[in-house]
Design a protein around this motif. Structure first.
Motif, PDB file in Angstrom:
ATOM      1  N   CYS A  12      -2.867  10.142 -11.069  1.00  0.00           N
ATOM      2  CA  CYS A  12      -2.153   9.332 -10.183  1.00  0.00           C
ATOM      3  C   CYS A  12      -1.492  10.326  -8.820  1.00  0.00           C
ATOM      4  O   CYS A  12      -1.435  10.016  -7.784  1.00  0.00           O
ATOM      5  N   LEU A  13      -1.008  11.555  -9.544  1.00  0.00           N
ATOM      6  CA  LEU A  13      -0.191  12.346  -8.732  1.00  0.00           C
ATOM      7  C   LEU A  13      -1.224  12.946  -7.807  1.00  0.00           C
ATOM      8  O   LEU A  13      -0.991  13.175  -6.706  1.00  0.00           O
ATOM      9  N   ASP A  14      -2.523  13.387  -8.438  1.00  0.00           N
ATOM     10  CA  ASP A  14      -3.496  13.965  -7.442  1.00  0.00           C
ATOM     11  C   ASP A  14      -3.928  12.852  -6.393  1.00  0.00           C
ATOM     12  O   ASP A  14      -4.187  13.116  -5.120  1.00  0.00           O
ATOM     13  N   LEU A  15      -3.880  11.708  -6.780  1.00  0.00           N
ATOM     14  CA  LEU A  15      -4.197  10.459  -5.645  1.00  0.00           C
ATOM     15  C   LEU A  15      -3.320  10.524  -4.655  1.00  0.00           C
ATOM     16  O   LEU A  15      -3.702  10.586  -3.469  1.00  0.00           O
ATOM     17  N   VAL A  16      -2.168  10.202  -4.821  1.00  0.00           N
ATOM     18  CA  VAL A  16      -0.969  10.075  -4.222  1.00  0.00           C
ATOM     19  C   VAL A  16      -0.703  11.092  -3.165  1.00  0.00           C
ATOM     20  O   VAL A  16      -0.419  11.082  -2.040  1.00  0.00           O
ATOM     21  N   LEU A  17      -0.511  12.469  -3.645  1.00  0.00           N
ATOM     22  CA  LEU A  17      -0.110  13.564  -3.107  1.00  0.00           C
ATOM     23  C   LEU A  17      -1.439  14.354  -2.605  1.00  0.00           C
ATOM     24  O   LEU A  17      -1.054  15.432  -1.726  1.00  0.00           O
ATOM     25  N   GLY A  18      -2.681  14.192  -2.971  1.00  0.00           N
ATOM     26  CA  GLY A  18      -3.629  14.664  -2.577  1.00  0.00           C
ATOM     27  C   GLY A  18      -4.132  14.482  -1.217  1.00  0.00           C
ATOM     28  O   GLY A  18      -3.865  13.631  -0.353  1.00  0.00           O
ATOM     29  N   ASP A  19      -5.400  15.294  -0.666  1.00  0.00           N
ATOM     30  CA  ASP A  19      -5.781  15.017   0.805  1.00  0.00           C
ATOM     31  C   ASP A  19      -6.732  14.138   0.943  1.00  0.00           C
ATOM     32  O   ASP A  19      -7.526  14.053   1.866  1.00  0.00           O
ATOM     33  N   GLY A  20      -7.056  13.115  -0.094  1.00  0.00           N
ATOM     34  CA  GLY A  20      -7.949  12.338  -0.078  1.00  0.00           C
ATOM     35  C   GLY A  20      -7.591  11.140   0.784  1.00  0.00           C
ATOM     36  O   GLY A  20      -6.692  10.885   1.389  1.00  0.00           O
ATOM     37  N   GLU A  21      -8.525  10.184   0.999  1.00  0.00           N
ATOM     38  CA  GLU A  21      -8.550   9.167   2.061  1.00  0.00           C
ATOM     39  C   GLU A  21      -7.220   8.217   1.764  1.00  0.00           C
ATOM     40  O   GLU A  21      -6.641   7.829   2.593  1.00  0.00           O
ATOM     41  N   ARG A  22      -7.237   7.931   0.304  1.00  0.00           N
ATOM     42  CA  ARG A  22      -6.316   6.995   0.020  1.00  0.00           C
ATOM     43  C   ARG A  22      -4.930   7.670  -0.193  1.00  0.00           C
ATOM     44  O   ARG A  22      -4.035   6.755   0.385  1.00  0.00           O
ATOM     45  N   GLY A  23      -4.903   8.622  -0.338  1.00  0.00           N
ATOM     46  CA  GLY A  23      -3.359   9.364  -0.359  1.00  0.00           C
ATOM     47  C   GLY A  23      -2.974   9.622   0.926  1.00  0.00           C
ATOM     48  O   GLY A  23      -1.775   9.206   1.192  1.00  0.00           O
ATOM     49  N   VAL A  24      -3.702   9.789   2.080  1.00  0.00           N
ATOM     50  CA  VAL A  24      -3.591   9.963   3.365  1.00  0.00           C
ATOM     51  C   VAL A  24      -3.072   8.540   3.934  1.00  0.00           C
ATOM     52  O   VAL A  24      -1.849   8.408   4.500  1.00  0.00           O
ATOM     53  N   GLU A  25      -3.740   7.425   3.475  1.00  0.00           N
ATOM     54  CA  GLU A  25      -3.506   6.052   3.678  1.00  0.00           C
ATOM     55  C   GLU A  25      -2.048   5.605   3.303  1.00  0.00           C
ATOM     56  O   GLU A  25      -1.255   4.939   3.828  1.00  0.00           O
ATOM     57  N   ILE A  26      -1.730   5.842   1.906  1.00  0.00           N
ATOM     58  CA  ILE A  26      -0.571   5.459   1.195  1.00  0.00           C
ATOM     59  C   ILE A  26       0.531   6.239   2.035  1.00  0.00           C
ATOM     60  O   ILE A  26       1.585   5.433   2.363  1.00  0.00           O
ATOM     61  N   ARG A  27       0.220   7.522   2.465  1.00  0.00           N
ATOM     62  CA  ARG A  27       1.549   8.157   3.187  1.00  0.00           C
ATOM     63  C   ARG A  27       1.743   7.486   4.496  1.00  0.00           C
ATOM     64  O   ARG A  27       3.186   7.626   4.967  1.00  0.00           O
ATOM     65  N   GLY A  71       0.639  -1.184   0.116  1.00  0.00           N
ATOM     66  CA  GLY A  71       0.141  -0.025   0.129  1.00  0.00           C
ATOM     67  C   GLY A  71       0.812   1.180   0.052  1.00  0.00           C
ATOM     68  O   GLY A  71       0.572   2.259   0.537  1.00  0.00           O
ATOM     69  N   ILE A  72       1.797   1.349  -0.461  1.00  0.00           N
ATOM     70  CA  ILE A  72       2.980   2.640  -0.626  1.00  0.00           C
ATOM     71  C   ILE A  72       2.924   3.187  -2.010  1.00  0.00           C
ATOM     72  O   ILE A  72       3.757   4.015  -2.020  1.00  0.00           O
ATOM     73  N   GLY A  73       1.952   2.883  -2.731  1.00  0.00           N
ATOM     74  CA  GLY A  73       1.803   3.825  -4.061  1.00  0.00           C
ATOM     75  C   GLY A  73       0.722   3.169  -4.866  1.00  0.00           C
ATOM     76  O   GLY A  73       0.175   2.379  -4.313  1.00  0.00           O
ATOM     77  N   VAL A  74       1.012   3.541  -6.237  1.00  0.00           N
ATOM     78  CA  VAL A  74      -0.232   3.196  -7.106  1.00  0.00           C
ATOM     79  C   VAL A  74       0.395   2.534  -8.265  1.00  0.00           C
ATOM     80  O   VAL A  74       1.352   3.278  -8.366  1.00  0.00           O
ATOM     81  N   ARG A  75      -0.124   2.155  -9.114  1.00  0.00           N
ATOM     82  CA  ARG A  75       0.385   1.403 -10.469  1.00  0.00           C
ATOM     83  C   ARG A  75      -0.478   2.254 -11.464  1.00  0.00           C
ATOM     84  O   ARG A  75      -1.683   2.298 -11.385  1.00  0.00           O
ATOM     85  N   SER A  76       0.228   2.952 -12.391  1.00  0.00           N
ATOM     86  CA  SER A  76      -0.491   3.779 -13.481  1.00  0.00           C
ATOM     87  C   SER A  76      -0.894   2.659 -14.613  1.00  0.00           C
ATOM     88  O   SER A  76      -0.286   1.716 -14.661  1.00  0.00           O
ATOM     89  N   GLU A  77      -2.006   3.293 -15.264  1.00  0.00           N
ATOM     90  CA  GLU A  77      -2.305   2.550 -16.397  1.00  0.00           C
ATOM     91  C   GLU A  77      -1.856   3.280 -17.908  1.00  0.00           C
ATOM     92  O   GLU A  77      -1.741   4.007 -17.735  1.00  0.00           O
ATOM     93  N   VAL A  78      -1.630   2.211 -18.736  1.00  0.00           N
ATOM     94  CA  VAL A  78      -1.033   3.018 -19.879  1.00  0.00           C
ATOM     95  C   VAL A  78      -2.039   2.301 -20.963  1.00  0.00           C
ATOM     96  O   VAL A  78      -2.979   1.567 -20.905  1.00  0.00           O
ATOM     97  N   ASN A  79      -1.994   3.078 -22.286  1.00  0.00           N
ATOM     98  CA  ASN A  79      -2.875   2.866 -23.244  1.00  0.00           C
ATOM     99  C   ASN A  79      -2.562   1.725 -24.024  1.00  0.00           C
ATOM    100  O   ASN A  79      -1.540   1.001 -23.630  1.00  0.00           O
ATOM    101  N   GLY A  80      -3.209   1.323 -25.177  1.00  0.00           N
ATOM    102  CA  GLY A  80      -2.978   0.297 -25.936  1.00  0.00           C
ATOM    103  C   GLY A  80      -1.537   0.095 -26.315  1.00  0.00           C
ATOM    104  O   GLY A  80      -1.024  -1.070 -26.915  1.00  0.00           O
ATOM    105  N   ASP A  81      -0.740   1.192 -26.656  1.00  0.00           N
ATOM    106  CA  ASP A  81       0.590   1.221 -27.176  1.00  0.00           C
ATOM    107  C   ASP A  81       1.588   1.372 -26.090  1.00  0.00           C
ATOM    108  O   ASP A  81       2.792   1.505 -26.209  1.00  0.00           O
ATOM    109  N   GLY A  82       1.013   1.079 -24.644  1.00  0.00           N
ATOM    110  CA  GLY A  82       2.096   1.038 -23.743  1.00  0.00           C
ATOM    111  C   GLY A  82       2.409   2.396 -23.095  1.00  0.00           C
ATOM    112  O   GLY A  82       3.493   2.495 -22.768  1.00  0.00           O
ATOM    113  N   ILE A  83       1.799   3.387 -23.609  1.00  0.00           N
ATOM    114  CA  ILE A  83       2.185   4.856 -23.295  1.00  0.00           C
ATOM    115  C   ILE A  83       1.345   5.354 -22.058  1.00  0.00           C
ATOM    116  O   ILE A  83       0.278   5.140 -21.865  1.00  0.00           O
ATOM    117  N   LEU A  84       2.013   5.907 -20.985  1.00  0.00           N
ATOM    118  CA  LEU A  84       1.418   6.685 -20.091  1.00  0.00           C
ATOM    119  C   LEU A  84       1.018   8.040 -20.425  1.00  0.00           C
ATOM    120  O   LEU A  84       1.854   8.806 -21.186  1.00  0.00           O
TER     121      LEU A  84
END
Length: 497
Positions: free
Chosen positions: A419-434, A398-411
């Protein structure tokens, strides 16, 4: 009988992801055990890059208790895919490497530095055969997660057909002994590539490594760059071997070589980090081996700019900074809000209080350095162990998230921003990850501190293979697996749910 100072020969493959953990281990052994000699050997092509200022780039380098002596692998200028025959690489690497390593061992003995043990990383498994020829004990140093070791072991011992039958279905769950079900997309990438893929030779070399371990007459010890509480189940998942967690093995300061094959950027990136608020900077490093395509660079930059957060981005000079074109970006960053460097000291960056997130391919070295520094990750896995590491970071720890890529393997830029908003934001999951990354940082520190589980394991190992007393009270690795299980269950009761 004449007594010699114990001398451990550390042999590693000439790639950054192998040299770093092998050299970190060598330096720890030299620093923590008085009177122990270390000989560090990688191929000439990498040795030259480690010591670019040397007037005799192929010669040995003395650095206190550590001596750097390169071996020839038949590709002294480095393997070049457009010049060399990839089909011959495996056999030539083994044949030439074995001969020159044997000569190194003989020369060391003649100089009164008889080798007491050979420690090798998995792409140079033939080093164990060389050691056996000289009646020297050897041990493999597994530089990826214990989970990946267990996956490979079971794949080569009865599960190859299961994986092959479902390799086309990324979400299919694979059940392996002692491990939680893992989806095909989370397996090491070499298990699902086609036989005619140029990188299929890598799987053959890993197979060689496990076949070599199987040939050992006694229960094989394998040192692993992990710690007991982090991968409790995986450590027990291979009954026929003693998996000895000795990590996280992190860089030791000092010495004539840090092990980097790329030159560190002279820009003042640490001073730039000093000017940023705590936990605000996004650190991006995706090119230690791979080189990003122009489109991918463009989309990463777009996502970083759209997030509005300061960023430090490592873009290899040889990959072409000019390949990114977006608005007024001139290749040097985004004014005060962004900085681009060609290479940097990653551990120094991750340890800086202003860094709040690490966008990474999730190679094991980077994953462990990030965890030990208490920095959450956004995984952008590509190959090798990276998909497994990304899955472990997100699902198990639970120390991060895995990003999803498109059909060509591009982020896509929008996905990076999400992902940045999720990990660094003030939401419940971001707080839990930190919260969880701080928990695991503390546990990693405990494991490698004096008297911690990994510290004891490594000191006991040195005592056993050299007969040298490191003047500590070592309890050894968990000889009774029931005791190990009890310890892990007690530790898990304090783990974050």
């Amino acid at each position: 009988m004449e007594q010699h100072q114990p001398n451990i020969l550390v042999v590693t493959y000439p790639a950054q992801g192998h040299i770093n953990p092998a050299l970190h281990l060598a330096k720890h052994l030299a620093a923590d055990t008085k009177g122990l000699l270390i000989t560090f050997s990688t191929a000439i092509s990498a040795h030259r890059k480690m010591f670019p200022e040397s007037t005799e780039p192929d010669q040995e380098v003395e650095d206190g208790p550590i001596t750097y002596i390169p071996f020839s692998d038949g590709y002294d200028d480095g393997f070049q895919r457009d010049k060399h025959d990839g089909k011959q690489f495996r056999s030539r690497f083994k044949t030439v490497g074995s001969n020159t390593l044997s000569a190194i061992i003989q020369n060391l003995e003649h100089r009164g530095r008889k080798v007491s043990c050979v420690i090798y990383t998995f792409f140079v498994s033939w080093a164990a055969d060389v050691a056996r020829q000289h009646a020297i004990p050897s041990v493999q140093y597994w530089i990826q997660p214990a989970t990946v070791f267990a996956i490979y072991y079971h794949y080569f011992h009865g599960y190859e057909s299961v994986v092959a039958a479902h390799s086309h279905d990324p979400s299919y769950p694979i059940n392996l002994p002692g491990l939680s079900p893992v989806q095909v997309r989370d397996l090491p990438s070499f298990l699902t590539i086609k036989p005619d893929d140029p990188y299929a030779v890598v799987l053959s070399m890993i197979r060689d490594s496990f076949e070599g371990l199987d040939r050992e007459e006694t229960k094989t010890k394998v040192l692993v760059n992990t710690f007991g509480q982090l991968e409790a189940d995986a450590i027990l998942a291979v009954d026929k071997m003693d998996i000895i967690p000795v990590g996280p093995i992190l860089p030791c300061k000092g010495g004539v070589s840090r092990g980097d094959l790329l030159k560190e950027d002279e820009k003042g990136y640490m001073e730039w980090l000093d000017s940023k608020p705590e936990n605000s900077v996004v650190y991006v490093s995706l090119e230690s081996l791979a080189v990003l395509k122009k489109q991918q660079k463009f989309l990463i930059l777009k996502g970083l700019k759209d997030s509005g957060r300061p960023y430090l981005w490592v873009v290899r000079r040889d990959s072409g900074l000019e390949g990114v074109e977006l608005g007024d970006w001139d290749g040097d960053g985004d004014g005060d809000n962004g900085m681009v460097v060609g290479w940097c000291s990653q551990v120094s960056v991750l340890s800086h209080p202003s860094v709040g997130c690490f966008v990474t391919h999730c190679g094991w070295n980077s994953t462990m350095e990030s965890l030990a520094s208490g920095v959450p990750t956004i995984g952008v896995p590509q190959w090798s162990d990276q998909p497994t590491c990304a899955a472990l970071a997100e699902k198990d720890w639970g120390i991060g998230v895995r990003s999803e890529v498109n059909g060509d393997g591009i982020l896509e830029g929008g996905e990076l921003k999400r992902c940045l908003d999720l990990v660094l934001g003030d939401g419940e999951r971001g707080v839990e990850i930190r919260r969880k990354v701080e928990f695991w940082k503390d546990k990693a520190t405990e494991a490698i501190s004096f008297g911690g589980s990994s510290d004891k394991n490594l000191r006991t190992f040195v005592d056993q293979i050299t007969g040298y007393d490191p003047n500590v009270s070592s309890v050894g690795f968990w000889k009774d697996k029931a005791i190990h299980r009890q310890h892990c269950e007690e530790s898990e009761s304090a783990s974050p749910s």
